[in-house]
Design an enzyme around this catalytic site. Structure first.
Site, PDB file in Angstrom:
ATOM      1  N   ASP A 142       1.005   2.071   3.691  1.00 44.55           N
ATOM      2  CA  ASP A 142       0.179   3.842   3.385  1.00 44.55           C
ATOM      3  C   ASP A 142       1.129   4.919   3.599  1.00 44.55           C
ATOM      4  O   ASP A 142       0.729   6.653   3.988  1.00 44.55           O
ATOM      5  CB  ASP A 142      -0.988   3.882   4.587  1.00 44.55           C
ATOM      6  CG  ASP A 142      -2.245   4.442   3.889  1.00 44.55           C
ATOM      7  OD1 ASP A 142      -2.350   5.049   2.537  1.00 44.55           O
ATOM      8  OD2 ASP A 142      -2.220   5.185   5.205  1.00 44.55           O
ATOM      9  N   HIS A 166       0.884  -1.059   0.254  1.00 47.01           N
ATOM     10  CA  HIS A 166      -0.202  -0.194   0.333  1.00 47.01           C
ATOM     11  C   HIS A 166       1.005   1.052  -0.155  1.00 47.01           C
ATOM     12  O   HIS A 166       1.265   1.331   0.941  1.00 47.01           O
ATOM     13  CB  HIS A 166      -0.873   0.013   1.006  1.00 47.01           C
ATOM     14  CG  HIS A 166      -1.872   1.168   1.441  1.00 47.01           C
ATOM     15  ND1 HIS A 166      -3.052   0.999   1.500  1.00 47.01           N
ATOM     16  CD2 HIS A 166      -1.648   2.366   0.776  1.00 47.01           C
ATOM     17  CE1 HIS A 166      -3.165   2.137   1.599  1.00 47.01           C
ATOM     18  NE2 HIS A 166      -3.087   3.344   1.432  1.00 47.01           N
ATOM     19  N   LYS A 194      -9.077  -0.116  -5.967  1.00 49.39           N
ATOM     20  CA  LYS A 194      -9.400  -0.001  -4.647  1.00 49.39           C
ATOM     21  C   LYS A 194     -10.511   0.418  -4.300  1.00 49.39           C
ATOM     22  O   LYS A 194     -11.396   1.692  -5.485  1.00 49.39           O
ATOM     23  CB  LYS A 194      -8.034   1.178  -4.641  1.00 49.39           C
ATOM     24  CG  LYS A 194      -8.025   1.918  -3.806  1.00 49.39           C
ATOM     25  CD  LYS A 194      -7.347   1.025  -2.055  1.00 49.39           C
ATOM     26  CE  LYS A 194      -7.976   2.003  -0.579  1.00 49.39           C
ATOM     27  NZ  LYS A 194      -6.576   2.422  -0.284  1.00 49.39           N
ATOM     28  N   HIS A 216      -4.314  -1.153   5.961  1.00 47.42           N
ATOM     29  CA  HIS A 216      -3.925  -0.162   6.629  1.00 47.42           C
ATOM     30  C   HIS A 216      -4.588  -0.370   8.354  1.00 47.42           C
ATOM     31  O   HIS A 216      -5.683   0.321   8.660  1.00 47.42           O
ATOM     32  CB  HIS A 216      -3.522   1.362   6.562  1.00 47.42           C
ATOM     33  CG  HIS A 216      -5.202   2.105   6.055  1.00 47.42           C
ATOM     34  ND1 HIS A 216      -6.438   2.084   6.016  1.00 47.42           N
ATOM     35  CD2 HIS A 216      -4.664   2.723   5.209  1.00 47.42           C
ATOM     36  CE1 HIS A 216      -6.963   2.453   5.285  1.00 47.42           C
ATOM     37  NE2 HIS A 216      -6.264   2.821   4.056  1.00 47.42           N
ATOM     38  N   HIS A 237       1.887   5.161  -1.745  1.00 50.66           N
ATOM     39  CA  HIS A 237       1.603   6.625  -2.115  1.00 50.66           C
ATOM     40  C   HIS A 237       2.805   6.973  -3.329  1.00 50.66           C
ATOM     41  O   HIS A 237       3.330   7.647  -1.463  1.00 50.66           O
ATOM     42  CB  HIS A 237       0.477   7.216  -1.156  1.00 50.66           C
ATOM     43  CG  HIS A 237      -0.884   6.897  -0.803  1.00 50.66           C
ATOM     44  ND1 HIS A 237      -2.162   7.188  -1.866  1.00 50.66           N
ATOM     45  CD2 HIS A 237      -1.216   5.713   0.174  1.00 50.66           C
ATOM     46  CE1 HIS A 237      -3.557   6.709  -0.994  1.00 50.66           C
ATOM     47  NE2 HIS A 237      -2.174   5.933   0.057  1.00 50.66           N
TER      48      HIS A 237
END
Length: 344
Positions: free
Chosen positions: A248, A14, A100, A175, A16
């Site tokens: 995350d 996960h 997602k 998460h 970004h």
């Protein structure tokens, strides 16, 4: 006392990476430690089609540091207009590895997410048929629900009905932040798993609120009480194959974090492995670190574990307080404890 240990190269399930200048600035910090990462699709505009995912993957590869060995695993952003045929074709081509689910308004750039879950049934059915995982941001957005209860309510109102309607669907609860979520995963069949972040193993809600508001610890889902943090640590260090690392890691410039309505996210890519080694050592579980970071995730996604190895050595690591980007500085997550392991 252990002075060095070696694990298979980890993956991040996960992540970004953002886009543009921010992508170029933060990508090297993940590429230096991780072999693969599930890339979040919540750009502006979001990555909703196979064409979008291919273009985003090209931009990531173009920004890759020279000599880096890092494979971005792309995802699609589920909307109420997502085409099941497009999803299936992207999966068949090897382009995407998950879809997602963002409840509309749940977190950063989630305005295009799902409000009416009845409208995504056909997509979920196709995903169950082809074995494509659904990754969920597990929070409801009902303003009447306390922010600290949104994950538990999501399980009851959204996730459990989805899983009853589509029992073959592979689902990753991303998460997770609560004892309830960890228990729900343990009680479920093997087609349900969960990622746990680095920062949720370290902070509870006191770190955000006690003694003054600490914006750089603010994330979504928000950190919960200490008993929930300890439950996450127990899950992560247990060796249970249903739990694995999804950092995350979410970069925001300091200017955006420090606004009166600041952005949610912790940027942990530079120091995640050192923090995790510290956490697992504190809990007497260094022998389980490889499973959490390098084995459980690939097994759930049907991929081989990385052949490359990574060595951590007992020596105090050194990390920058922030990473400079053309958009402004991004503060690196502070674990609020001494670290004693360096990736070598």
């Amino acid at each position: 006392m252990t002075k060095t240990f070696t694990i298979r190269r980890p993956d991040d399930w996960h992540l970004h990476l953002r886009d543009g200048d921010m992508l170029c600035a933060v990508l090297p910090h993940s590429a230096s430690h991780f072999g693969r990462a599930i890339i979040m699709p919540n750009l502006v505009p979001p990555v909703v089609t196979a064409k979008d995912a291919a273009a985003y993957r090209d931009r990531i590869l173009a920004a890759m540091p020279e000599g880096a060995d890092f494979n971005p695993l792309m995802t699609l952003y589920l909307t109420e207009n997502t085409d099941p045929a497009d999803v299936a074709a992207a999966h068949a081509d090897g382009l995407i590895h998950a879809v997602k689910l963002y409840p509309a308004g749940a977190t950063t750039n989630s305005a295009s997410g799902v409000a009416n879950f009845d409208r995504v049934g056909a997509v979920l059915e196709k995903m169950a048929e082809i074995g494509l995982p659904l990754c969920t941001h597990g929070e409801v957005t009902d303003p009447e629900i306390d922010i600290f209860d949104r994950e538990a309510v999501f399980i009851d109102r959204v996730l459990d009905p989805i899983r009853r309607s589509h029992p073959a669907l592979r689902v990753v609860m991303e998460h997770i932040t609560t004892q309830q979520a960890a228990d729900y995963v343990r009680a479920a069949p093997e087609n349900l798993a969960a990622t746990i972040t680095t920062h949720h193993l370290v902070i509870n809600r006191n770190h955000i609120l006690a003694g003054g508001i600490k914006p750089h610890y603010y994330c979504l889902p928000v950190a919960k009480r200490e008993n929930h943090r300890l439950a996450l640590r127990a899950a992560a260090t247990s060796g249970d194959p249903r739990f694995f690392l999804g950092t995350d890691s979410a970069p925001h410039t300091d200017a955006n974090k420090l606004l009166p309505c600041g952005c949610a996210g912790c940027f942990t890519a530079p120091n995640t492995l050192s923090i995790l080694a510290e956490v697992f050592e504190q809990d007497g579980a260094l022998d389980q670190l490889e499973a959490f970071t390098s084995l459980n995730g690939p097994a759930f996604y049907g991929l081989p574990a990385n052949e490359a190895k990574m060595t951590l050595t007992r020596s105090p690591p050194s990390f920058p307080s922030h990473v400079d980007t053309p958009e402004g500085p991004v503060t690196v997550f502070d674990p609020a404890m001494p670290l004693h392991w360096t990736v070598t």
